[in-house]
Every structure is written in C-alpha cells, then in structure tokens.
Write a protein that holds these residues in place. Sequence first.
Motif, mmCIF file in Angstrom:
data_model
loop_
_atom_site.group_PDB
_atom_site.id
_atom_site.type_symbol
_atom_site.label_atom_id
_atom_site.label_comp_id
_atom_site.label_asym_id
_atom_site.label_seq_id
_atom_site.Cartn_x
_atom_site.Cartn_y
_atom_site.Cartn_z
ATOM 1 N N ASN A 1 -7.877 -2.257 1.440
ATOM 2 C CA ASN A 1 -7.910 -1.254 2.709
ATOM 3 C C ASN A 1 -8.364 -1.960 3.905
ATOM 4 O O ASN A 1 -8.784 -1.038 4.707
ATOM 5 C CB ASN A 1 -9.213 -0.096 2.129
ATOM 6 C CG ASN A 1 -8.538 0.689 0.870
ATOM 7 O OD1 ASN A 1 -7.582 1.082 0.890
ATOM 8 N ND2 ASN A 1 -9.577 0.902 0.145
ATOM 9 N N SER B 1 -6.972 -3.622 7.140
ATOM 10 C CA SER B 1 -5.778 -4.170 8.212
ATOM 11 C C SER B 1 -6.037 -4.931 9.365
ATOM 12 O O SER B 1 -7.056 -4.781 9.887
ATOM 13 C CB SER B 1 -5.128 -2.744 8.757
ATOM 14 O OG SER B 1 -4.046 -2.933 9.389
ATOM 15 N N THR C 1 -8.790 -7.730 -4.991
ATOM 16 C CA THR C 1 -8.930 -6.713 -4.173
ATOM 17 C C THR C 1 -10.288 -7.042 -3.028
ATOM 18 O O THR C 1 -10.559 -6.141 -2.676
ATOM 19 C CB THR C 1 -9.150 -5.496 -5.184
ATOM 20 O OG1 THR C 1 -10.433 -5.558 -5.655
ATOM 21 C CG2 THR C 1 -8.013 -5.061 -6.075
ATOM 22 N N THR D 1 -8.368 -2.672 11.425
ATOM 23 C CA THR D 1 -9.866 -2.659 11.084
ATOM 24 C C THR D 1 -10.674 -3.992 11.588
ATOM 25 O O THR D 1 -11.789 -3.909 11.701
ATOM 26 C CB THR D 1 -10.262 -2.441 9.770
ATOM 27 O OG1 THR D 1 -9.395 -3.741 8.845
ATOM 28 C CG2 THR D 1 -9.321 -1.226 9.074
ATOM 29 N N ARG E 1 0.870 -1.207 0.005
ATOM 30 C CA ARG E 1 0.017 -0.130 0.086
ATOM 31 C C ARG E 1 0.868 1.196 0.001
ATOM 32 O O ARG E 1 0.548 2.233 0.678
ATOM 33 C CB ARG E 1 -0.823 0.092 1.153
ATOM 34 C CG ARG E 1 -1.916 -1.108 1.202
ATOM 35 C CD ARG E 1 -2.643 -1.240 2.361
ATOM 36 N NE ARG E 1 -3.497 0.141 2.690
ATOM 37 C CZ ARG E 1 -4.112 0.653 3.584
ATOM 38 N NH1 ARG E 1 -4.150 -0.109 4.603
ATOM 39 N NH2 ARG E 1 -4.858 1.578 3.519
#
Length: 906
Positions: free
Chosen positions: A176, A178, A172, A213, A22
């Motif tokens: 975003n 984690s 994907t 997250t 990232r």
Amino acid sequence: MADSTLGMARSLLVDSSVYDSRMAETSKEHTFLGLASCDAEEILRQVQTRVVLVGDTGNNIELVKALEAIRIMEVPVVKIKEGDPGESGEKLIKSIVNMDINAPCIKTDNVKELGDGENAEFETVFVLKDFQSPDYSYLYKNDNRILGPPVVFHCAGKGEPLPFSSRPLYSTTMLNLSLCFTGFRKKEEVVNLVNLVHHMGGTIRKDFSAKVTHLIAYSTHGEKYRLAVCMGTPILTPDWIHKAWEHKDDINFHAGDEEFRTAFKVPPFQDCVLSFLGFSEEEKNNMEERTLKHGGRFLEVGDEKCTHLVVEENSIKELPFVPSKKLYAVKQEWFWGSIQMDARAGESMYSYEKSESPAMKKAVSLLSLTTPTSNRKRRRLRDTLAQLTKEAEISPFPPRKRPSAEHSLSMGSLLDISNTPETCKALAENAKPSKSSTPVLPKQSARWQVSKELYQTESNYVDILATVLQLFKHPLEKEGQVGGPILAQEEIKTIFGSIPDIYEVHTRIKADLEELVMNWSEDKSVGDIILKYSGELVRAYPPFINFFEMSKEMIVKCEKQKPRFHAFLKINQAKPECGRQTLVELLIRPVQRLPSVALLLNDIKKHTSDDNPDKVTLEKAIESLKEVMTHINEDKRKTEGQKQIFDVVYEVDGCPANLLSSHRSLVHRVETIALGDKPCDRGEHVTLFLFNDCLEIARKRHKVITTFKSPIGQTRPPAQLKHIMLMPLSQIRKVLDLQDTEDCQNAFALVVRPPTEQENLLFSFQLTAEDTLKSAWLKTLCRQVANTICRADAEDLIQCTDPDSLQVSTKDMDSTLSRASRAIKKTSKKVTRAFSFTKTPKRVIQRAFMASSTPDDKSPGTGPDHMSRMTSSATLAAIHSPSMVNLSSAFERKYHTFSRSTTHLI
C-alpha cells in the motif's frame, strides 16, 4: 476437441507481466469469445492450480503448514465482451478470480521441470527464498509467478488467498505504499531500488501526485521536492529502502511505520554549502553547527563552492560582492525556516534585497530605546518620536517610577515594585494612526495625564500579549504544520498557561480605559474600572505567575532538545513585533504588570482632590490589587512547596510514592550524621526532610546510580540519597536536646515508637551544617509534631538530656577506627548476603575448611600473629553502638517520670 479447448484456455490466462501488482478490478461475468457462461466455467475447471516449493523452502516445516492453511489463490483472466450497440469491435475486461488449490504443494530442486510460464494447463506459484539465485533468474525470465516465504506467512495469518502480482513478490513490507524518485543521476541505482520496492509490494509512480505516499530524494532541488514539502509528503533517503529490505523476513514489520522512517528523513541542507554574513561570532558558530547537524556544509563567504549566502539583513545594508547566478543570497529567516519545517525552504520567498526604508529604520530605533533618566527629556523625546512616526500620543516608553508610591506596596520578591519597568511594544513599520488613540487635546490636568498614561501602558501591554498569542502560541497549536507538530500540546500548555485569560480581561480593561480617557471629565472614576475586574484578575494571574519558572524551564529545555522549536523562536523573535526580545522576556510582562498598575493608581490618587469621589474608589482599587498580589504570592508559595516535594522524590532513590500529596509541604531540611545504629549505621551521613506531617530519612548513597532520562528526553541528575524510612510525625514521642559536652557536640535525639515495635527506639543525630541552629531546628520540629497530634504545648515535647545517660557520643566520628568499624560492618553484610544467595556445593566448603585448619605449625593460618589479628578483629566487631542499649531498661528505668508523662501519646 480437448486440444482446442486447452488452446482457448491458454489465451484466456493473462500474461502476468502486463499487470500491476495491485490490480483490484474483479468481475463475475464469464462471456469469453462468445461462449456461454457454463462453457467458460468448464474451461477454467480444466486449469490446475499448484504451489511449488523451490530448494530449501521445501524443508521449512512451518512454511508447509502455512501453505496447507491457504486453500485459495488469485488467478488473472481476460474477458472479451461484445461492444455496445452502435459500437464496433469487442471490449477486453481485466479481472482476477479466486481458484481453489486442490493439489498439495510440490517440492523440487529443478525448476526447469515445472517453470514453464507459457503452460496454460497450470496456474503455478513458485515459493523461493533467494531472489538472487539462478533459479530466480530462470523463473523470472520465463514469466512465472514468484513469491517469497513472508508472503505465504502473511496470507496464512490473515486468512487471505495467495496474491497475484505481475512481478516477483517477496514480502508485504511496503504494501500500500506508492513511491516516486527524484534527483538520481545513475539509472542503475534507480532500477535496483525500483526492483526492491516491487519485491516488497510497493508501487512506483513516475510523476509526483497526491497518490504518492513517499518521495525518495537524492537532493533537495527540483519540482517534485517542492511539491512534496507543500503537501507534507515524507521525503526519505534511498537508505530507507535498503534498510526495509533487511527486514523483509519480518512479517510484523512495515516500512511505512513513522518510528522507522523518521531516521531516514532527507535533512533540509542536504547537498547545500552555506556561508554566513553579518552575524556575531557566537551566532555564526551556532548556525554552522546546526548546518552540519542538518546535513549541510559551510565555507567562508566568497568561496565558489557555496550554494547559499545567508545574510543578517538588519546589519548588512549591501553585499560586499555581486553574487553569481548559482548562489542564493537569502535572509536568515530562510535558514531557520528550513530547520523549523525540517525541509529546505524555497529561496525565492527569502531573497536578500537591499533595504532603504526609513520607516523600518525608525521602527528599529524605537525597539532599542532605553528609558531616559530625566522625565522632562523623556516627555520631549516621546512627543518628537510620536510626530516622526505619526503616532498620536501612544507612548513607547515604560512608565515612570513614582516616589510617592514607591513604599506604599510591599508584596514580596516576585512582585517587587522596584523591578517592574513596563517597556512598550515597538510600533510596526508604516504604522497608521490607531483608531483607539487618544485625541490631541489642549493641556489637561495632572490627573488626566496620569490616567492617559495608564491607558497607554495598558494598550501596549495588550499588544504584547497579542504578539505572544499570534506569533507564538497560535502557530504552535496550528494543525497540519509542515514537518508535523513542533511541540506537544502538554508543552504548549506549560509554556503559555493562562495567557489567553489574562489577554481577555486586559482587553476589556483597555476598552474601558479608552472610553474614559476619550470622554474625560474630572468626576470620571478610574478606580471603578479596576474594581470591576479584580475578581477576574484573581482567577487569571495565579495559574500563570505561580508556574512562570516552570514555563521558562520548559522553553529552555525544548529549545535545547528540539531544533525546530529553536528555529521557530529565532524566526519570530527577529520580527519587528517582538522588538528583538525573546519569548521569555515577553512572557515576564504579566509578572510585572500588576505592580506597575498599582504605581500608576497611586499617582492618580495623589493628583485627585479629597472631595472627588474617585479618591475613595482609588484606595479600594489599590487595596484590591494588593489582595490580588498577596493571593498570587500565597499560591506561589504553595506551588513552590509542591515542587519541592517532587524535587525530594527525584533526589532520594527509592522514595515512597505516597510522599506526594496535595496537603503535604516541605518545612525544613537538615544534614546530620547518625550517632547510633538506628535507623542506619553509625557515622552515615543522613538527610532529614521535615514535612508538615512526616519525616523522610535518607542516607547518602555509597555508589551514585546512573543518570535518569525521562521518555520525553529530559535528563535528571543522579539520585544522591537512598531512602531509609518515611516516618509519620505522630510516632515521635519526645525530642531530646542533648547537652553539649566534650564527647558530644551539636547533637539531638528522637524517641520513636513505630506501631510495629514493642518498645521505644532512639534515633540520635549530630547536626553538620554550620548555618543550622539546633534550638531553631528543634522548635520547628516540635511545632510540626504538635500540629500533627493536635497539641498546643509544642515546647513541652523538648527535653534537655545528658548524652552520657543515653551513651550517645560524637567523639571519634571521623577517626580511622570509626571508619574501619563501618567498613567491617559493610563487608560483613556483603559476605552474609553472598553466603545467603550463592549456592555453593558442600564439598567445596568442606575442602576450604580442611585447607585452612592444617596441623602444620608453619601454615599461614596458625601462629600467634594470626591469633592476635583474629582477636583484635573480633574485639572491634563486638563494640556496640550507643543505640543498641535496651531503652526499656536503661532509659525508662532512669526516667520513669518522663515515660509516665508521655504514656498518653502511646
């Protein structure tokens, strides 16, 4: 020179294994090794970009088209910048630049020809389908860039360049996200999960922080788990990662979607073994069942495998054994709190300790007091308890039922004054004298004593409403609850309704009564206080009382369907403030309060002299309360009528939506049997729903449909009836009371003229319910018809008629012949529909007729028996039902005067 330039460029390209997937830092500077900007750009121009499709990916036409739409790829570089003045050395700057893809994609089956990750002449991206194949292992070992087809489709759809990733990137799916891991004992399992996360675009963090997250937990122990619970971070099982990997080829799927991850939450009692001490058998069974439901196990008390001992602290004063260091002895609030949070609560906050507080014992005893039968004993006990608990004159008892006022009010079942004991809220432990408590005065008049009791009960009532709001409503509405909202806002509104408005008005009444009692004189007016707030009482009470039954139903439904709400109720109802009463028991207080106030006002009036001005004021106040309660009852009747319409809609399959109307109400319902073929077949069981302006006609379903389940999870019983027609009452021309004869019993008929028909129709029915009186039903029906068509002579719409003249009969309704006739009609309809909608080739039908009409006398279809069966069936099918008679000829001819008298209705 060329060789040296390429060697320099080779050193500029980043080893992709040292960067995070990232990396977002970018730079437009080109100061490399002291070269000018133009020299650096020249070096980059000598690097060629290419995309290689490995194996089967080269045969994917859609994948090739997607690559043709992508013209740019991200390329990592390292820039060397001279240090600032006064500092020694040089500074390395990591950066990602975009480069054009000039060459078309290459297809290969031998990756060893192109898979040299050290070759700086090319920036190569390999697109590979199978991340378990030998080709993948070879490319990964040689530090080549590897992408999966979903990444290519994602970039083509978003118009983005091919991304740079320090690790192979298949999709994907976890972009975003984690993740952090805790509770795992096998390193190989963690390594496998980490690789899958990296392949799906996610990142891994070793330590838990606000940037994490999702926490992947194998157990509910550890500091990371506690931090995740406090921060509201989703805590999921490893199966979430494996299931997300199964969706890796779906470019529209994302593992972070709440609907997907909900199924993989770590249950609060995972790896916990519970035992329960001090609970009733029913409660213990309930808790054991919920333990299994929330991921735990249970054993008997004393088993060495138990991790937790849940204790009912109010009944257990001392543990029967000394718990080991590995065993948590916790209060029951820990159990219900864990279910409410949907996460294991910290044991230290709920540790069981031996309680020896005498104040607590007194508080508990107060909560369980029952109403003494003797007034004198009750007063003596009240005073004694007030001294023991140091409470100045605040009565924890319900008000007395006063014979003098027992028959003064008659307000209906909802506000029945004979069922309104006003129990008081229990006093909290270690309570101090209230600032609002009345001072201890010398003996006062009976009028003051009752007025003081009115204030005391009002104070207790306000405290109960405050408890409902502070312990139940406000926590449910609070944002940022651990585990998310317990109830939806609509459900909270349904349960609590206008309780805040009732609390507000009674808080002001309490303040006025307090001022009156503390500054007492015989000329003080109690009635003025009630009159002052009567308008607010009218506005506040009906919205709550009218929907009280709905509030109870919502509580019961949510408690059954939502374990967190059940746990929430268990926690709060066990607190001293609730007095061990359920939420429903607390919410019934507003229903009981107004009649209780009326009783006390009547008692005050009894002890008020005739020359006291408050005598008249009290009478007005009592009348105002009567009006409030009457208004509540009227509104309740209207509300119940609306609810009945909804019940009809749910009970009748296919019921028109326009039946729901604010001006419509259900008047009566009768069960009948159809005697003609209109509006349905003879012998059908028909239900008539009479509304104030229309008549819903529905028949009993032959086959009950499946159970209906609403989106919020509420299950309704299957519809038992089938809609036939919704008829305005204005279409009823006459109501016929058919005389009872040997062949016709308990029957009536309706002369109906729908706007689509050219002549009158006859609907005839037989009442089946024994408790339905035909004369009362017909009068009710005619009254509603007359109201609809604005006629005062409702009884003139009824006409007594001989059933034989209309060929209406109830004879043999349940006979075998009648049932067979109905069965034949239904069968013929099914056959007709089958031939109407089934496309059968003509040649098949012709063969069937040829086979059945063979000239052979011995064939099954040709003999006298066959002909007799055909004749009997035809005769049976030809029997006409009474309502098939032509009304224009048979009815209007015989009753010409009657028809002429009703022409003004047509």
